[in-house]
Design a protein around this motif. Structure first.
Motif, PDB file in Angstrom:
ATOM      1  N   ALA A  73       0.854  -1.187   0.000  1.00 49.41           N
ATOM      2  CA  ALA A  73       0.000   0.000   0.000  1.00 49.41           C
ATOM      3  C   ALA A  73       0.891   1.239   0.000  1.00 49.41           C
ATOM      4  O   ALA A  73       2.006   1.216   0.508  1.00 49.41           O
ATOM      5  CB  ALA A  73      -0.903  -0.004   1.226  1.00 49.41           C
ATOM      6  N   GLN A  74       0.386   2.316  -0.579  1.00 54.13           N
ATOM      7  CA  GLN A  74       1.162   3.545  -0.643  1.00 54.13           C
ATOM      8  C   GLN A  74       0.265   4.746  -0.394  1.00 54.13           C
ATOM      9  O   GLN A  74      -0.954   4.648  -0.499  1.00 54.13           O
ATOM     10  CB  GLN A  74       1.848   3.659  -2.008  1.00 54.13           C
ATOM     11  N   GLU A  75       0.883   5.871  -0.039  1.00 52.22           N
ATOM     12  CA  GLU A  75       0.105   7.093   0.163  1.00 52.22           C
ATOM     13  C   GLU A  75      -0.474   7.526  -1.175  1.00 52.22           C
ATOM     14  O   GLU A  75       0.167   7.402  -2.210  1.00 52.22           O
ATOM     15  CB  GLU A  75       0.991   8.200   0.740  1.00 52.22           C
ATOM     16  N   GLU A 125      15.269 -11.468   3.295  1.00 51.20           N
ATOM     17  CA  GLU A 125      15.989 -10.195   3.395  1.00 51.20           C
ATOM     18  C   GLU A 125      16.158  -9.655   4.817  1.00 51.20           C
ATOM     19  O   GLU A 125      17.078  -8.882   5.064  1.00 51.20           O
ATOM     20  CB  GLU A 125      15.284  -9.130   2.551  1.00 51.20           C
ATOM     21  N   ILE A 126      15.263 -10.034   5.735  1.00 46.83           N
ATOM     22  CA  ILE A 126      15.264  -9.419   7.064  1.00 46.83           C
ATOM     23  C   ILE A 126      15.491 -10.493   8.130  1.00 46.83           C
ATOM     24  O   ILE A 126      14.662 -11.397   8.278  1.00 46.83           O
ATOM     25  CB  ILE A 126      13.939  -8.668   7.324  1.00 46.83           C
ATOM     26  N   PRO A 127      16.582 -10.379   8.883  1.00 48.20           N
ATOM     27  CA  PRO A 127      16.856 -11.385   9.923  1.00 48.20           C
ATOM     28  C   PRO A 127      15.702 -11.490  10.935  1.00 48.20           C
ATOM     29  O   PRO A 127      15.129 -10.481  11.339  1.00 48.20           O
ATOM     30  CB  PRO A 127      18.122 -10.854  10.612  1.00 48.20           C
ATOM     31  N   LEU A 128      15.369 -12.709  11.288  1.00 52.33           N
ATOM     32  CA  LEU A 128      14.362 -13.040  12.304  1.00 52.33           C
ATOM     33  C   LEU A 128      12.929 -12.678  11.919  1.00 52.33           C
ATOM     34  O   LEU A 128      12.025 -12.760  12.741  1.00 52.33           O
ATOM     35  CB  LEU A 128      14.709 -12.387  13.650  1.00 52.33           C
ATOM     36  N   SER A 143       2.308  -2.157  16.135  1.00 55.40           N
ATOM     37  CA  SER A 143       2.868  -1.388  15.018  1.00 55.40           C
ATOM     38  C   SER A 143       1.787  -0.579  14.307  1.00 55.40           C
ATOM     39  O   SER A 143       2.037   0.545  13.869  1.00 55.40           O
ATOM     40  CB  SER A 143       3.600  -2.301  14.025  1.00 55.40           C
ATOM     41  N   GLN A 144       0.570  -1.099  14.227  1.00 57.86           N
ATOM     42  CA  GLN A 144      -0.502  -0.375  13.524  1.00 57.86           C
ATOM     43  C   GLN A 144      -0.922   0.905  14.244  1.00 57.86           C
ATOM     44  O   GLN A 144      -1.337   1.854  13.601  1.00 57.86           O
ATOM     45  CB  GLN A 144      -1.741  -1.262  13.324  1.00 57.86           C
ATOM     46  N   VAL A 145      -0.835   0.908  15.569  1.00 59.09           N
ATOM     47  CA  VAL A 145      -1.243   2.122  16.292  1.00 59.09           C
ATOM     48  C   VAL A 145      -0.115   3.143  16.377  1.00 59.09           C
ATOM     49  O   VAL A 145      -0.352   4.277  16.780  1.00 59.09           O
ATOM     50  CB  VAL A 145      -1.799   1.807  17.710  1.00 59.09           C
ATOM     51  N   HIS A 146       1.098   2.736  15.977  1.00 62.07           N
ATOM     52  CA  HIS A 146       2.229   3.664  16.011  1.00 62.07           C
ATOM     53  C   HIS A 146       2.709   4.084  14.624  1.00 62.07           C
ATOM     54  O   HIS A 146       3.327   5.140  14.478  1.00 62.07           O
ATOM     55  CB  HIS A 146       3.410   3.043  16.770  1.00 62.07           C
ATOM     56  N   SER A 151       4.457   1.533   3.027  1.00 65.16           N
ATOM     57  CA  SER A 151       4.487   2.013   1.649  1.00 65.16           C
ATOM     58  C   SER A 151       5.818   1.711   0.980  1.00 65.16           C
ATOM     59  O   SER A 151       5.933   1.783  -0.226  1.00 65.16           O
ATOM     60  CB  SER A 151       4.200   3.518   1.591  1.00 65.16           C
ATOM     61  N   ARG A 152       6.824   1.359   1.793  1.00 61.14           N
ATOM     62  CA  ARG A 152       8.126   1.015   1.235  1.00 61.14           C
ATOM     63  C   ARG A 152       8.686  -0.176   2.006  1.00 61.14           C
ATOM     64  O   ARG A 152       8.510  -0.286   3.213  1.00 61.14           O
ATOM     65  CB  ARG A 152       9.089   2.197   1.356  1.00 61.14           C
ATOM     66  N   ALA A 153       9.398  -1.037   1.285  1.00 65.40           N
ATOM     67  CA  ALA A 153       9.959  -2.229   1.920  1.00 65.40           C
ATOM     68  C   ALA A 153      10.974  -1.871   2.994  1.00 65.40           C
ATOM     69  O   ALA A 153      11.140  -2.611   3.961  1.00 65.40           O
ATOM     70  CB  ALA A 153      10.602  -3.125   0.861  1.00 65.40           C
ATOM     71  N   ASP A 154      11.645  -0.704   2.871  1.00 63.38           N
ATOM     72  CA  ASP A 154      12.649  -0.340   3.875  1.00 63.38           C
ATOM     73  C   ASP A 154      12.023   0.055   5.212  1.00 63.38           C
ATOM     74  O   ASP A 154      12.724   0.213   6.209  1.00 63.38           O
ATOM     75  CB  ASP A 154      13.587   0.762   3.361  1.00 63.38           C
ATOM     76  N   GLN A 155      10.692   0.214   5.252  1.00 69.70           N
ATOM     77  CA  GLN A 155      10.000   0.515   6.507  1.00 69.70           C
ATOM     78  C   GLN A 155       9.658  -0.762   7.287  1.00 69.70           C
ATOM     79  O   GLN A 155       9.314  -0.686   8.459  1.00 69.70           O
ATOM     80  CB  GLN A 155       8.718   1.300   6.234  1.00 69.70           C
ATOM     81  N   ILE A 156       9.765  -1.913   6.648  1.00 67.70           N
ATOM     82  CA  ILE A 156       9.403  -3.172   7.279  1.00 67.70           C
ATOM     83  C   ILE A 156      10.244  -3.452   8.529  1.00 67.70           C
ATOM     84  O   ILE A 156       9.697  -3.862   9.555  1.00 67.70           O
ATOM     85  CB  ILE A 156       9.474  -4.344   6.275  1.00 67.70           C
ATOM     86  N   PRO A 157      11.578  -3.242   8.511  1.00 67.34           N
ATOM     87  CA  PRO A 157      12.346  -3.483   9.745  1.00 67.34           C
ATOM     88  C   PRO A 157      11.884  -2.623  10.927  1.00 67.34           C
ATOM     89  O   PRO A 157      11.923  -3.074  12.073  1.00 67.34           O
ATOM     90  CB  PRO A 157      13.792  -3.151   9.345  1.00 67.34           C
ATOM     91  N   ILE A 158      11.432  -1.405  10.656  1.00 69.17           N
ATOM     92  CA  ILE A 158      10.921  -0.537  11.730  1.00 69.17           C
ATOM     93  C   ILE A 158       9.639  -1.145  12.298  1.00 69.17           C
ATOM     94  O   ILE A 158       9.478  -1.264  13.508  1.00 69.17           O
ATOM     95  CB  ILE A 158      10.663   0.894  11.198  1.00 69.17           C
ATOM     96  N   LYS A 159       8.743  -1.546  11.404  1.00 74.68           N
ATOM     97  CA  LYS A 159       7.497  -2.189  11.829  1.00 74.68           C
ATOM     98  C   LYS A 159       7.798  -3.457  12.625  1.00 74.68           C
ATOM     99  O   LYS A 159       7.136  -3.750  13.623  1.00 74.68           O
ATOM    100  CB  LYS A 159       6.655  -2.516  10.599  1.00 74.68           C
ATOM    101  N   LEU A 160       8.820  -4.179  12.183  1.00 74.24           N
ATOM    102  CA  LEU A 160       9.186  -5.433  12.829  1.00 74.24           C
ATOM    103  C   LEU A 160       9.597  -5.218  14.289  1.00 74.24           C
ATOM    104  O   LEU A 160       9.278  -6.037  15.152  1.00 74.24           O
ATOM    105  CB  LEU A 160      10.316  -6.088  12.038  1.00 74.24           C
ATOM    106  N   LYS A 161      10.263  -4.117  14.580  1.00 74.03           N
ATOM    107  CA  LYS A 161      10.655  -3.814  15.967  1.00 74.03           C
ATOM    108  C   LYS A 161       9.416  -3.692  16.850  1.00 74.03           C
ATOM    109  O   LYS A 161       9.390  -4.167  17.980  1.00 74.03           O
ATOM    110  CB  LYS A 161      11.483  -2.536  16.025  1.00 74.03           C
ATOM    111  N   TYR A 162       8.382  -3.037  16.335  1.00 77.46           N
ATOM    112  CA  TYR A 162       7.127  -2.916  17.086  1.00 77.46           C
ATOM    113  C   TYR A 162       6.464  -4.279  17.247  1.00 77.46           C
ATOM    114  O   TYR A 162       5.936  -4.589  18.312  1.00 77.46           O
ATOM    115  CB  TYR A 162       6.182  -1.938  16.380  1.00 77.46           C
TER     116      TYR A 162
END
Length: 192
Positions: A73-75, A125-128, A143-146, A151-162
């Motif tokens: 999904a994208q803006e 591509e992403i460990p763990l 992650s959804q409430v934060h 919209s970009r694959a490079d945001q996935i690691p950030i989401k993964l932390k949540y």
């Protein structure tokens, strides 16, 4: 787990009854803007990597990914209808997933289920990344409430932390907190 499942079933049944008028309204509005089914079905990867059919109110034009294939999904996504934008911003498009919760395929709270194409890619591509599959996916989550939609694959690691924070701290009080936070996201129309 038993208490979480009991809570999922009770809350889902209550929400189904309370939102029934919205289901009827959405079922009337979607066909006014674009042809196609009101309920959109899509294969997603859930608990322990098992695939299931996820239900959503259709927010995109019919056959929106025919030429592109699976994309995040994208803006200002051109595939999304005007009514679809409203459904996404208020998260009303997620209501049919209450059926997935009642069927035991999802929980109210957990990491969002992804499509097989994305799961296979992110596992490489992403460990763990596959740790997300150790819990049932959820309609909403930490992650959804934060964060916003991916919209970009490079945001996935950030989401993964949540997602990992949620997995490591799973509890009924945290689930209740996330559900209340989701309510405020919905009321502010920040679901996109």
């Amino acid at each position: 787990r038993v208490l979480k499942r009991i809570t999922d079933v009770i809350v889902s049944l209550i929400l189904l009854v309370l939102t029934l008028p919205l289901w009827v309204l959405v079922a009337i509005l979607i066909p006014l803007e674009s042809q196609g089914p009101v309920i959109y079905r899509q294969r997603r990867v859930g608990f322990r990597g098992r695939e299931f059919t996820l239900y959503k109110f259709r927010s995109m034009y019919r056959d929106a990914e025919t030429s592109t294939g699976a994309v995040l999904a994208q803006e200002r996504d051109p595939r999304v209808t005007r009514i679809g934008r409203f459904l996404r911003s208020t998260r009303l498009d997620e209501l049919p997933q209450l059926i997935n919760v009642l069927r035991g395929q999802m929980s109210l709270v957990g990491p969002r289920p992804e499509r097989r194409e994305f799961v296979d890619r992110f596992v490489r591509e992403i460990p763990l990344y596959e740790r997300r599959l150790n819990v049932k996916p959820g309609i909403t989550g930490w992650s959804q409430v934060h964060l916003k939609y991916d919209s970009r694959a490079d945001q996935i690691p950030i989401k993964l932390k949540y997602d990992f924070f949620y997995i490591e701290n799973m509890s009924l009080p945290l689930d209740m907190k996330i559900l209340f936070m989701t309510l405020f996201v919905i009321l502010r129309g920040e679901g996109l």
